[in-house]
Design a protein around this motif. Structure first.
Motif, PDB file in Angstrom:
ATOM      1  N   GLU A   1       0.895  -1.288  -0.128  1.00  0.00           N
ATOM      2  CA  GLU A   1      -0.075  -0.049   0.031  1.00  0.00           C
ATOM      3  C   GLU A   1       0.903   1.404   0.027  1.00  0.00           C
ATOM      4  OE1 GLU A   1      -3.210   0.201  -0.109  1.00  0.00           O
ATOM      5  OE2 GLU A   1      -4.141  -1.801   0.165  1.00  0.00           O
ATOM      6  N   GLU A   2       0.606   2.260  -1.012  1.00  0.00           N
ATOM      7  CA  GLU A   2       1.221   3.346  -0.958  1.00  0.00           C
ATOM      8  C   GLU A   2       1.408   4.379   0.394  1.00  0.00           C
ATOM      9  OE1 GLU A   2       1.350   7.720  -3.528  1.00  0.00           O
ATOM     10  OE2 GLU A   2      -0.137   6.233  -3.727  1.00  0.00           O
ATOM     11  N   ALA A   3       0.306   4.200   1.010  1.00  0.00           N
ATOM     12  CA  ALA A   3       0.034   5.012   2.072  1.00  0.00           C
ATOM     13  C   ALA A   3       0.770   4.481   3.371  1.00  0.00           C
ATOM     14  CB  ALA A   3      -1.346   5.137   2.709  1.00  0.00           C
ATOM     15  N   ASP A   4       0.776   3.299   3.288  1.00  0.00           N
ATOM     16  CA  ASP A   4       1.887   2.498   4.464  1.00  0.00           C
ATOM     17  C   ASP A   4       3.155   2.627   4.144  1.00  0.00           C
ATOM     18  OD1 ASP A   4      -0.934   1.421   4.508  1.00  0.00           O
ATOM     19  OD2 ASP A   4      -0.258  -0.182   5.666  1.00  0.00           O
TER      20      ASP A   4
ATOM     21  N   PHE B   1      -4.276   2.913  10.105  1.00  0.00           N
ATOM     22  CA  PHE B   1      -3.809   2.634   8.484  1.00  0.00           C
ATOM     23  C   PHE B   1      -5.184   2.465   7.918  1.00  0.00           C
ATOM     24  CE2 PHE B   1       0.217   1.861  10.363  1.00  0.00           C
ATOM     25  CZ  PHE B   1       1.036   2.411   9.200  1.00  0.00           C
ATOM     26  N   GLU B   2      -6.263   1.758   8.161  1.00  0.00           N
ATOM     27  CA  GLU B   2      -7.225   1.588   7.345  1.00  0.00           C
ATOM     28  C   GLU B   2      -8.034   3.042   6.784  1.00  0.00           C
ATOM     29  OE1 GLU B   2     -10.215  -1.079   8.846  1.00  0.00           O
ATOM     30  OE2 GLU B   2      -8.704  -2.959   8.860  1.00  0.00           O
TER      31      GLU B   2
ATOM     32  N   ARG C   1      -5.678   4.877   4.435  1.00  0.00           N
ATOM     33  CA  ARG C   1      -5.814   4.076   2.959  1.00  0.00           C
ATOM     34  C   ARG C   1      -7.151   4.717   2.621  1.00  0.00           C
ATOM     35  NH1 ARG C   1      -4.814  -1.176   5.811  1.00  0.00           N
ATOM     36  NH2 ARG C   1      -2.691  -1.307   6.203  1.00  0.00           N
ATOM     37  N   GLU C   2      -8.077   4.656   3.278  1.00  0.00           N
ATOM     38  CA  GLU C   2      -9.509   5.362   2.889  1.00  0.00           C
ATOM     39  C   GLU C   2      -9.322   6.896   2.314  1.00  0.00           C
ATOM     40  OE1 GLU C   2     -14.100   6.004   4.543  1.00  0.00           O
ATOM     41  OE2 GLU C   2     -12.726   4.935   5.827  1.00  0.00           O
TER      42      GLU C   2
ATOM     43  N   TRP D   1      -6.656   8.398   1.566  1.00  0.00           N
ATOM     44  CA  TRP D   1      -4.911   8.783   1.318  1.00  0.00           C
ATOM     45  C   TRP D   1      -5.099   9.728  -0.114  1.00  0.00           C
ATOM     46  CZ3 TRP D   1      -0.620   9.125   2.627  1.00  0.00           C
ATOM     47  CH2 TRP D   1       0.696   9.103   1.444  1.00  0.00           C
TER      48      TRP D   1
END
Length: 204
Positions: A98-101, A158-159, A162-163, A165
């Motif tokens: 995941e890019e955000a992570d 993190f969820e 990502r939502e 981002w």
């Protein structure tokens, strides 16, 4: 015929079954460097792209980063020591699908490597509602850990990141107003992992 064709392909530089590449990177090489890279690739019976990929992997084992290690000074104040670690050695901590992570892992571990635009984005995330309500008051305890970045990551939702981002990136780029960022919910008040920090400063 198929066996002969396969044997012929195996004889050519970079022969063998093709593997699918998920990323395409365009690079510019000075003519002399490109020619020498092609010579080296032939010597290793690789394609130029395969040689470049191999060379990058070799370089990752040599380029060093400064990893932060949380400590507690004699006066009880939290601080950091640093130790050298190669990019290859820290690969598992830095990579995520995941890019955000991936961004959070880089920003939390090596903030000095961020561009100005990335610093703006990280500030938005750091000051957002994606952390429990008492996060800022527990930050002192986080950096007492030997691995403060991991402890910091354990507190982030993190969820939700990502939502939202694309929204965070748009606000950081000045394309959206900060009012579009997610608001804090009533369930964002606990931070059990960080509470344990005061019990054992050296807990991994």
């Amino acid at each position: 015929m198929e066996d002969m064709a396969m044997a012929e392909r195996m004889k050519r530089p970079g022969g063998g079954p093709k593997t699918t590449r998920s990323e395409i990177v365009t690079i510019r090489l000075e003519p002399r460097l490109r020619h020498l890279a092609e010579v080296a690739a032939r010597r290793q019976r690789r394609t130029l792209s395969s040689f470049v990929e191999w060379a990058i992997e070799e370089a990752l084992a040599q380029v060093e980063l400064q990893e932060r290690i949380g400590i507690v000074e004699e006066n009880g104040q939290p601080s950091f020591n640093f130790r050298k670690i190669t990019v290859a050695d820290d690969a598992e901590s830095l990579w995520d699908v995941e890019e955000a992570d991936r961004f959070v892992k880089l920003a939390g571990r090596y903030p000095e490597l961020l561009t100005h635009e990335e610093q703006v984005l990280w500030k938005l995330i750091f000051e957002s509602s994606l952390w429990p309500g008492d996060f800022k008051t527990k930050l002192r305890d986080i950096i007492r850990h030997r691995d403060p970045a991991t402890k910091q990551e354990s507190a982030l939702q993190f969820e939700r990141l990502r939502e939202h981002w694309t929204t965070f990136k748009a606000v950081a780029a000045g394309e959206m107003d900060s009012s579009a960022l997610p608001k804090r919910s009533d369930s964002d008040s606990s931070l059990p992992d960080i509470e344990r920090a005061s019990e054992d400063p050296n807990m991994p």
